[in-house]
Enzyme design. Sequence first.
Site, PDB file in Angstrom:
ATOM      1  N   ALA A  98      58.573 -52.593 -19.370  1.00 25.69           N
ATOM      2  CA  ALA A  98      57.255 -51.930 -19.396  1.00 25.69           C
ATOM      3  C   ALA A  98      56.204 -52.936 -18.930  1.00 25.69           C
ATOM      4  O   ALA A  98      56.504 -54.126 -18.780  1.00 25.69           O
ATOM      5  CB  ALA A  98      56.924 -51.468 -20.804  1.00 25.69           C
ATOM      6  N   LYS A  99      55.030 -52.486 -18.691  1.00 26.55           N
ATOM      7  CA  LYS A  99      53.905 -53.375 -18.388  1.00 26.55           C
ATOM      8  C   LYS A  99      52.629 -52.592 -18.620  1.00 26.55           C
ATOM      9  O   LYS A  99      52.649 -51.358 -18.611  1.00 26.55           O
ATOM     10  CB  LYS A  99      53.969 -53.819 -16.913  1.00 26.55           C
ATOM     11  CG  LYS A  99      53.259 -55.120 -16.639  1.00 26.55           C
ATOM     12  CD  LYS A  99      54.138 -56.289 -17.017  1.00 26.55           C
ATOM     13  CE  LYS A  99      53.489 -57.604 -16.710  1.00 26.55           C
ATOM     14  NZ  LYS A  99      54.474 -58.692 -16.801  1.00 26.55           N
ATOM     15  N   GLY A 100      51.536 -53.295 -18.815  1.00 24.75           N
ATOM     16  CA  GLY A 100      50.283 -52.575 -19.025  1.00 24.75           C
ATOM     17  C   GLY A 100      49.110 -53.484 -18.792  1.00 24.75           C
ATOM     18  O   GLY A 100      49.261 -54.615 -18.333  1.00 24.75           O
TER      19      GLY A 100
END
Length: 426
Positions: free
Chosen positions: A110-112
């Site tokens: 994931a990344k954000g």
Amino acid sequence: MQTKEAKLKRGMFQNVMKQFNAVADLIELNESIRKILEATNNEIVIHFPVKMDNGEVKVFTGYRVQHNNALGPYKGGLRYHETTDTDSVKALAMWMTWKTSLVGLPFGGAKGGIKLNPSNYSKEELERITRRFVFALGDNIGPEHDIPAPDVNTNSQMMAWISDTYMSTRTPSERSNYQHVVTGKPVGSGGLEGRDRATGYGVYLTIKYWTKNNNVSLKGKKFIVQGFGNVGYWTSHFLEKDGAILVGVQDAFGSIAYGKGIQVEKLQEYIQYNKGSIVNYPNAQSIQSDDFYALSCDICIPAALGNQITEENAYKIKAFLVAEGANGPTSVEGEQILLEKGIAVIPDILCNAGGVIASYFEWLQNKHGELWELEDVLVKLEKKLHKSFDKVVEVSRKRNVDMRTAAYIIAIERIEQSYLQRGIFP
Ligand code: NAD
């Protein structure tokens, strides 16, 4: 007209897809699994209001993209940068899936982040922005679901605000069960000894393994670093300790060079008093940013943003080795040029994996109510990274492919196997 910024961001997503599709073709990846991995599971975009110091209310945009969780909870950093958007975060989330798979962790990718320039806000404003974003994300993150960590322009202080906000929104009796909702926290707040240096230490180790395999000594070797933040500084610190010489640095504000050597600790001390910038460092010369990648050196370490080494500058690089501290710093076309010139590339998903390995240790430490010692952390990290490095080299030799292709083969085949074993619900 297309801005340079838009080109760089779109480039990152195109790069990760090109890299994935090339390996999917090569290994004849199961068609259904290919369809799953081409897509991201969830893309969350949140607009949230925050009160500024002057009483004005500003609305910010935050992102969390969860690419795949076949191997375990989603895992990946949060980036505070003006270029943050869905496409760039999608690319970074996919790279996390390949990285956690490659190094054998029970995590997905994931990344954000938030679209902002943190230098425009006070510490108090950044705290309110961070806390409000976490509150707005609600149960889209969680210690057994999706675990953020630091990335560009985020640090251990922000991770402490994240865990505190998340824990404060649970019932009092269960709060302490949630400390591992985020990694990269300060040591006094559930953080892991050594997490601060883990990524840079890992970058250094992969360079050391590569030079050892190729009978090259690190002593006296000249290196350049793009980005002198967490990853760039710690990589330089360990390389210098092993006898290598830092001869060029570029950050968001400027570029400097000094052929006889820039002392790593002195530069680090300088930037603490210079708003994090290397500009005007007295013991080096300022150079044009376009000349940075043309500097004479042996090892080149991009440790800033994505898509920095492209067909526009790859031909200038004089190093024999590019070690990707950053995520996605080299475009597919840029890498082709490097390989044709005989320059080896240690790919990001291997080179900078020390960070997520240490994050995994922090997660375990919190989950089991333990406190690990620095020495143990570094030994365990070394063991895991060395094993992954050797495996990449082995596959690269066996299949006669470059190191990135080998790393992708290992990562994607592990996920494929997991899907084949458990099937697709229902
Ligand atoms: P950081 O915020 O600590 O440092 C970023 C550095 O890059 C700063 O020196 C900044 O001035 C410089 N920079 C920003 N824009 C630039 C530009 N346009 N040109 C040149 N320099 C520029 O960030 P970090 O944590 O060191 O992350 C750096 C890279 O490493 C990112 O690609 C990140 O995704 C990757 N990474 C970080 C970790 C981690 O644990 N922090 C782990 C794996 C990968």
